[in-house]
Motif scaffolding. Sequence first.
Motif, PDB file in Angstrom:
ATOM      1  N   ARG A   1     -46.997 -31.763   2.366  1.00 52.87           N
ATOM      2  CA  ARG A   1     -46.263 -32.998   2.107  1.00 52.87           C
ATOM      3  C   ARG A   1     -44.840 -32.681   1.652  1.00 52.87           C
ATOM      4  NH1 ARG A   1     -48.678 -37.947  -1.097  1.00 52.87           N
ATOM      5  NH2 ARG A   1     -49.847 -37.994   0.810  1.00 52.87           N
ATOM      6  N   GLY A   2     -44.685 -31.652   0.840  1.00 51.24           N
ATOM      7  CA  GLY A   2     -43.348 -31.242   0.415  1.00 51.24           C
ATOM      8  C   GLY A   2     -42.505 -30.736   1.574  1.00 51.24           C
ATOM      9  N   LEU A   3     -43.117 -29.984   2.495  1.00 55.14           N
ATOM     10  CA  LEU A   3     -42.398 -29.493   3.672  1.00 55.14           C
ATOM     11  C   LEU A   3     -41.945 -30.648   4.549  1.00 55.14           C
ATOM     12  CD1 LEU A   3     -41.444 -27.144   5.459  1.00 55.14           C
ATOM     13  CD2 LEU A   3     -43.724 -27.108   6.473  1.00 55.14           C
ATOM     14  N   LEU A   4     -42.810 -31.625   4.750  1.00 55.43           N
ATOM     15  CA  LEU A   4     -42.448 -32.782   5.572  1.00 55.43           C
ATOM     16  C   LEU A   4     -41.311 -33.576   4.931  1.00 55.43           C
ATOM     17  CD1 LEU A   4     -43.057 -34.567   8.025  1.00 55.43           C
ATOM     18  CD2 LEU A   4     -44.698 -35.786   6.612  1.00 55.43           C
ATOM     19  N   ALA A   5     -41.373 -33.773   3.623  1.00 56.94           N
ATOM     20  CA  ALA A   5     -40.303 -34.505   2.934  1.00 56.94           C
ATOM     21  C   ALA A   5     -38.996 -33.725   2.966  1.00 56.94           C
ATOM     22  CB  ALA A   5     -40.710 -34.796   1.490  1.00 56.94           C
ATOM     23  N   ALA A   6     -39.062 -32.407   2.800  1.00 60.17           N
ATOM     24  CA  ALA A   6     -37.850 -31.591   2.834  1.00 60.17           C
ATOM     25  C   ALA A   6     -37.227 -31.607   4.226  1.00 60.17           C
ATOM     26  CB  ALA A   6     -38.175 -30.162   2.412  1.00 60.17           C
ATOM     27  N   TYR A   7     -38.053 -31.506   5.249  1.00 60.40           N
ATOM     28  CA  TYR A   7     -37.531 -31.532   6.619  1.00 60.40           C
ATOM     29  C   TYR A   7     -36.894 -32.884   6.927  1.00 60.40           C
ATOM     30  CZ  TYR A   7     -37.317 -31.175  11.675  1.00 60.40           C
ATOM     31  OH  TYR A   7     -36.881 -31.155  12.966  1.00 60.40           O
ATOM     32  N   GLY A   8     -37.582 -33.957   6.557  1.00 57.81           N
ATOM     33  CA  GLY A   8     -37.043 -35.292   6.828  1.00 57.81           C
ATOM     34  C   GLY A   8     -35.755 -35.569   6.082  1.00 57.81           C
ATOM     35  N   SER A   9     -35.674 -35.154   4.833  1.00 54.91           N
ATOM     36  CA  SER A   9     -34.449 -35.418   4.076  1.00 54.91           C
ATOM     37  C   SER A   9     -33.296 -34.570   4.591  1.00 54.91           C
ATOM     38  CB  SER A   9     -34.676 -35.169   2.587  1.00 54.91           C
ATOM     39  OG  SER A   9     -34.798 -33.800   2.331  1.00 54.91           O
ATOM     40  N   GLY A  10     -33.558 -33.349   4.991  1.00 51.94           N
ATOM     41  CA  GLY A  10     -32.492 -32.502   5.542  1.00 51.94           C
ATOM     42  C   GLY A  10     -31.954 -33.031   6.853  1.00 51.94           C
ATOM     43  N   ALA A  11     -32.859 -33.443   7.738  1.00 49.05           N
ATOM     44  CA  ALA A  11     -32.412 -33.993   9.021  1.00 49.05           C
ATOM     45  C   ALA A  11     -31.648 -35.289   8.810  1.00 49.05           C
ATOM     46  CB  ALA A  11     -33.618 -34.222   9.935  1.00 49.05           C
ATOM     47  N   LEU A  12     -32.147 -36.130   7.926  1.00 50.46           N
ATOM     48  CA  LEU A  12     -31.480 -37.405   7.674  1.00 50.46           C
ATOM     49  C   LEU A  12     -30.150 -37.220   6.961  1.00 50.46           C
ATOM     50  CD1 LEU A  12     -31.926 -40.385   8.158  1.00 50.46           C
ATOM     51  CD2 LEU A  12     -32.931 -40.525   5.904  1.00 50.46           C
ATOM     52  N   ALA A  13     -30.049 -36.223   6.101  1.00 50.87           N
ATOM     53  CA  ALA A  13     -28.781 -35.972   5.402  1.00 50.87           C
ATOM     54  C   ALA A  13     -27.684 -35.588   6.387  1.00 50.87           C
ATOM     55  CB  ALA A  13     -28.962 -34.884   4.351  1.00 50.87           C
ATOM     56  N   VAL A  14     -28.007 -34.710   7.326  1.00 49.12           N
ATOM     57  CA  VAL A  14     -27.004 -34.285   8.304  1.00 49.12           C
ATOM     58  C   VAL A  14     -26.729 -35.396   9.312  1.00 49.12           C
ATOM     59  CG1 VAL A  14     -26.510 -32.621  10.132  1.00 49.12           C
ATOM     60  CG2 VAL A  14     -27.568 -31.863   8.019  1.00 49.12           C
ATOM     61  N   MET A  15     -27.796 -36.039   9.812  1.00 49.51           N
ATOM     62  CA  MET A  15     -27.590 -37.108  10.802  1.00 49.51           C
ATOM     63  C   MET A  15     -26.957 -38.349  10.186  1.00 49.51           C
ATOM     64  SD  MET A  15     -30.776 -37.009  13.446  1.00 49.51           S
ATOM     65  CE  MET A  15     -32.106 -36.871  12.293  1.00 49.51           C
ATOM     66  N   GLY A  16     -27.102 -38.569   8.891  1.00 49.96           N
ATOM     67  CA  GLY A  16     -26.463 -39.707   8.246  1.00 49.96           C
ATOM     68  C   GLY A  16     -25.044 -39.411   7.823  1.00 49.96           C
ATOM     69  N   TRP A  17     -24.740 -38.137   7.533  1.00 48.87           N
ATOM     70  CA  TRP A  17     -23.412 -37.753   7.092  1.00 48.87           C
ATOM     71  C   TRP A  17     -22.377 -37.949   8.195  1.00 48.87           C
ATOM     72  CZ3 TRP A  17     -20.747 -33.133   8.703  1.00 48.87           C
ATOM     73  CH2 TRP A  17     -19.571 -32.886   7.997  1.00 48.87           C
ATOM     74  N   LEU A  18     -22.718 -37.540   9.412  1.00 46.43           N
ATOM     75  CA  LEU A  18     -21.762 -37.625  10.510  1.00 46.43           C
ATOM     76  C   LEU A  18     -21.357 -39.068  10.834  1.00 46.43           C
ATOM     77  CD1 LEU A  18     -23.324 -34.815  12.657  1.00 46.43           C
ATOM     78  CD2 LEU A  18     -21.075 -34.770  11.606  1.00 46.43           C
ATOM     79  N   PRO A  19     -22.290 -40.017  10.996  1.00 44.42           N
ATOM     80  CA  PRO A  19     -21.854 -41.399  11.276  1.00 44.42           C
ATOM     81  C   PRO A  19     -21.085 -42.032  10.116  1.00 44.42           C
ATOM     82  CG  PRO A  19     -24.162 -41.157  11.805  1.00 44.42           C
ATOM     83  CD  PRO A  19     -23.727 -39.900  11.145  1.00 44.42           C
ATOM     84  N   LEU A  20     -21.499 -41.732   8.886  1.00 45.14           N
ATOM     85  CA  LEU A  20     -20.751 -42.277   7.751  1.00 45.14           C
ATOM     86  C   LEU A  20     -19.324 -41.748   7.725  1.00 45.14           C
ATOM     87  CD1 LEU A  20     -23.319 -42.180   4.814  1.00 45.14           C
ATOM     88  CD2 LEU A  20     -22.295 -44.188   5.841  1.00 45.14           C
ATOM     89  N   LEU A  21     -19.162 -40.479   7.997  1.00 45.94           N
ATOM     90  CA  LEU A  21     -17.832 -39.880   8.004  1.00 45.94           C
ATOM     91  C   LEU A  21     -16.984 -40.449   9.138  1.00 45.94           C
ATOM     92  CD1 LEU A  21     -16.188 -37.775   6.472  1.00 45.94           C
ATOM     93  CD2 LEU A  21     -16.930 -36.100   8.160  1.00 45.94           C
ATOM     94  N   ARG A  22     -17.557 -40.589  10.315  1.00 47.56           N
ATOM     95  CA  ARG A  22     -16.806 -41.154  11.446  1.00 47.56           C
ATOM     96  C   ARG A  22     -16.429 -42.608  11.196  1.00 47.56           C
ATOM     97  NH1 ARG A  22     -20.690 -38.535  15.727  1.00 47.56           N
ATOM     98  NH2 ARG A  22     -19.772 -36.480  15.792  1.00 47.56           N
ATOM     99  N   THR A  23     -17.336 -43.361  10.606  1.00 45.34           N
ATOM    100  CA  THR A  23     -17.031 -44.764  10.300  1.00 45.34           C
ATOM    101  C   THR A  23     -15.920 -44.851   9.267  1.00 45.34           C
ATOM    102  OG1 THR A  23     -19.328 -45.327  10.766  1.00 45.34           O
ATOM    103  CG2 THR A  23     -18.036 -46.942   9.545  1.00 45.34           C
ATOM    104  N   LEU A  24     -15.965 -43.996   8.260  1.00 42.36           N
ATOM    105  CA  LEU A  24     -14.929 -43.995   7.230  1.00 42.36           C
ATOM    106  C   LEU A  24     -13.571 -43.608   7.813  1.00 42.36           C
ATOM    107  CD1 LEU A  24     -14.481 -44.376   4.177  1.00 42.36           C
ATOM    108  CD2 LEU A  24     -14.790 -41.910   3.960  1.00 42.36           C
ATOM    109  N   VAL A  25     -13.546 -42.619   8.693  1.00 45.05           N
ATOM    110  CA  VAL A  25     -12.297 -42.204   9.335  1.00 45.05           C
ATOM    111  C   VAL A  25     -11.741 -43.339  10.181  1.00 45.05           C
ATOM    112  CG1 VAL A  25     -11.395 -40.675  11.146  1.00 45.05           C
ATOM    113  CG2 VAL A  25     -12.722 -39.728   9.278  1.00 45.05           C
TER     114      VAL A  25
END
Length: 178
Positions: free
Chosen positions: A107-131
């Motif tokens: 369960r910890g591995l699944l949560a870590a994988y999901g949060s890491g993927a979402l952190a990177v995939m969420g960072w890029l659109p937020l940054l592009r929208t802000l720019v």
Amino acid sequence: MLQSARVAASALTPLTVTAVLIPVAGRYVAGRAARRRPAAGFGPPRPTAGPLVRLGVPVGLAASALGVLMTLLMDSPFRGLIVLTCAAQLTAAWWATRDYAPLPIVRGLLAAYGSGALAVMGWLPLLRTLVCVLGAGPCAPPLGLKDVYLGLTLAPPGALAACAVHAGLHALRSRRRQ
């Protein structure tokens, strides 16, 4: 060198997913026999974390928002983003198993994988929208297939490292209970 690192990172994604699916499938198959004749003498199961916490969604979204802030404030934001993503993955693994959790390491591995993927995939659109909103550069589509690929390939190394640390902390915590 960069190509071999990319290939290694993409090979870790199926391995991480397999490391999650095999124990979960085994628990499901083993639990089917137990459901036919339930064991007596045990109380009701304690509540577990919700599905969003189990997938690391809140921590991943918070890490992507902090990543945008870090990008604005730091000179070299990529290193800070890596550290932030690893910290988010460890936090997600710990948060997903803070209460009763069958198969806590998985369960910890699944949560870590999901949060890491979402952190990177969420960072890029937020940054592009802000720019785009600030007018600091050209407007680009918020999320593309390359961004999803980047999120899925950057998540496994941090998830496996976070899972190793989480497994050690979990072992220490369970020893103290005994």
